[in-house]
Design a protein around this motif. Structure first.
Motif, short mmCIF file in Angstrom:
data_model
loop_
_atom_site.label_atom_id
_atom_site.label_comp_id
_atom_site.label_asym_id
_atom_site.label_seq_id
_atom_site.Cartn_x
_atom_site.Cartn_y
_atom_site.Cartn_z
N PHE A 339 -106.76 -24.63 -13.68
CA PHE A 339 -105.41 -24.21 -13.32
C PHE A 339 -104.43 -25.16 -13.99
O PHE A 339 -104.26 -26.31 -13.59
N SER A 340 -103.77 -24.66 -15.03
CA SER A 340 -102.92 -25.52 -15.86
C SER A 340 -101.68 -25.98 -15.13
O SER A 340 -101.06 -26.96 -15.54
N SER A 341 -101.32 -25.29 -14.06
CA SER A 341 -100.13 -25.67 -13.31
C SER A 341 -100.44 -25.58 -11.82
O SER A 341 -100.88 -24.54 -11.33
N HIS A 342 -100.23 -26.67 -11.10
CA HIS A 342 -100.43 -26.67 -9.65
C HIS A 342 -99.53 -27.73 -9.04
O HIS A 342 -99.32 -28.81 -9.62
N ASN A 343 -98.99 -27.41 -7.85
CA ASN A 343 -98.10 -28.35 -7.18
C ASN A 343 -97.77 -27.81 -5.79
O ASN A 343 -98.08 -26.65 -5.48
N TYR A 344 -97.17 -28.62 -4.96
CA TYR A 344 -96.70 -28.24 -3.63
C TYR A 344 -97.81 -27.75 -2.71
O TYR A 344 -97.55 -27.03 -1.75
N ASN A 345 -99.04 -28.11 -2.98
CA ASN A 345 -100.13 -27.74 -2.08
C ASN A 345 -100.22 -28.75 -0.94
O ASN A 345 -99.75 -29.88 -1.04
N TYR A 346 -100.85 -28.33 0.15
CA TYR A 346 -100.92 -29.13 1.37
C TYR A 346 -102.39 -29.35 1.70
O TYR A 346 -103.15 -28.38 1.83
#
Length: 429
Positions: A339-346
């Motif tokens: 996954f080349s872009s990931h963010n804001y996960n909890y």
């Protein structure tokens, strides 16, 4: 293209009717769906038993045929009506196949969290044939909507693999298929064995399916076995079983611009359940057969007690994949290598924040009642990434971020409210 609903007749069907059996009203209802159906008509069916069949009436422009479970509140004419006809299920004893376009099959009630995921379905379809799908859509069976249905398979693994098996939904090249408010249990191979264009699967529960070393299965086997694939959406669903090869397995090598959109879902391993350890929950195959994994958009899902890869690392050829605003609870630490872009996960008891600049972590259960399959939030998660429509609405119809905080997970926390709207009977959008 959406179905056109022409001004035409209501026709009535009731097993055991003893009148003229011409479908004019409930007294004179047909005892079974007639062999020839008329474009534009709505066929109200009472509770009772019906044979499986193929729906093959030739198209007439975009005029649809609607088959609707009669209810106390919606049953057409009052002539000859008894409320007893609206209680219980319309139960098809064999699979249903769509080989021509523009159909609506509507059980009217049941499904989604507001119905505890599995109750009150107006229509039930049971297919126990080893090589027969419960719902089958051939290349001609496009522009079809099915909703409020309970889908029951053979209850054990199929004895043969190959193209045809006891799949819940089989799509062989059909376009514009929508499945809403459903339940699946006892599926002999794949809940979804599909080569579709523009498929939407929403508000359903995949409870149980089977696989083996001889008969490989996955929640969804999505690849170009019948023409190139197009966009596929899984939203607002509950998945409580992962077997054999894995979960939502995506190969869009036939159309690398096609998108797999996975948002607002819950992937939950219940206590005591055994899940197969294979390619992961959302992912694909290694590529030995030319498979590729592009444009998977994994937003605002909840992964609960997942003891394997939530996001697969198997595909060798991957690009354009994104993961935002997901909750990983009591799960194996996810890898985002594909996954080349990931963010804001909890992340709650699921490893660190994977280096995310806006990732968050916690230590307490954020859900109202996991064991009761109630996955609403007890409190806000802190602001996630704001996403545009259609990703800015949750399964209960709440607008995400309306209170200034776009929450993570499948449900938006709205000003302290934890109510869930009952499922609405809407035509496909």
């Amino acid at each position: 293209m959406l179905p056109a609903f022409a001004s035409a007749a209501n026709v009535y069907v009731r097993p055991g009717a003893t009148g003229a059996n011409n479908g004019a009203d409930w007294t004179n209802a047909y005892t079974a769906l007639p062999s020839t159906l008329v474009r534009g008509n709505t066929y109200y069916i009472a509770a009772g038993s019906y044979a499986g069949r193929t729906f093959s009436t030739a198209a007439s422009g975009t005029s649809a045929i609607t088959i609707k479970k009669a209810t106390v509140g919606d049953h057409g004419t009052a002539t000859g009506w008894s409320d007893a006809y609206g209680t219980g299920q319309a139960a098809f004893t064999g699979g249903l196949s769509f080989s021509s376009p523009y159909w609506v099959l509507d059980g009217q009630t049941g499904g989604g969290q507001a119905e505890s995921w599995s109750g009150n379905f107006g229509i039930k379809v049971t297919e126990k044939g080893d090589t027969n799908a419960i719902l089958n859509f051939t290349s001609g069976g496009s522009n079809v909507t099915v909703r409020h249905v309970d889908l029951i398979g053979k209850g054990s693994v199929s004895t043969g693999g190959g193209s045809y098996s006891n799949d819940a939904v089989a799509i062989y090249g059909a376009s514009n298929v929508t499945l809403s408010y459903f339940h699946m249990v006892g599926i002999g191979r794949c809940p979804f064995f599909i080569s579709p264009k523009n498929l939407v699967v929403e508000h359903g529960w995949v409870e149980k399916y089977y696989g083996s070393s001889a008969v490989h299965s996955e929640v969804a086997s999505i690849w170009a076995f019948s023409g190139s694939v197009g966009d596929v959406t899984f939203r607002y669903n509950l998945f409580t079983d992962i077997q054999s090869t894995g979960g939502l397995m995506w190969d869009n090598s036939s159309n690398t611009s096609a998108k797999l959109m996975v948002y607002g879902n819950v992937f939950y391993k219940p206590a005591g359940a055994t899940w197969g350890q294979a390619n992961g929950v959302v992912g694909g195959w290694t590529g030995g057969g030319g498979e590729q994994f592009h444009n998977a958009k994994v937003y605002n899902n909840a992964f609960i007690n997942v003891d394997q890869e939530s996001l697969s690392t198997f595909p060798n050829i991957a690009s354009g994949n994104e993961a935002y605003n997901n909750i990983f609870y009591n799960s194996q630490a996810p890898s985002f290598s594909k996954f080349s872009s990931h963010n804001y996960n909890y992340f709650v008891n699921s490893g660190g924040t994977a280096g995310e600049s806006n990732g968050a972590s916690g230590s307490t259960d954020p859900f109202v009642n996991i064991a009761g399959k109630d996955f609403r939030l007890k409190a806000g998660t802190g602001a996630g990434m704001s996403l545009a429509a259609p990703f800015n609405t949750d399964a209960a119809g709440n607008t995400r971020g309306a209170d200034g905080s776009f929450d993570r997970g499948a449900y938006e926390y709205v000003n302290g409210a934890i109510t869930v709207a009952a499922p609405t009977n809407l035509r496909a959008q």
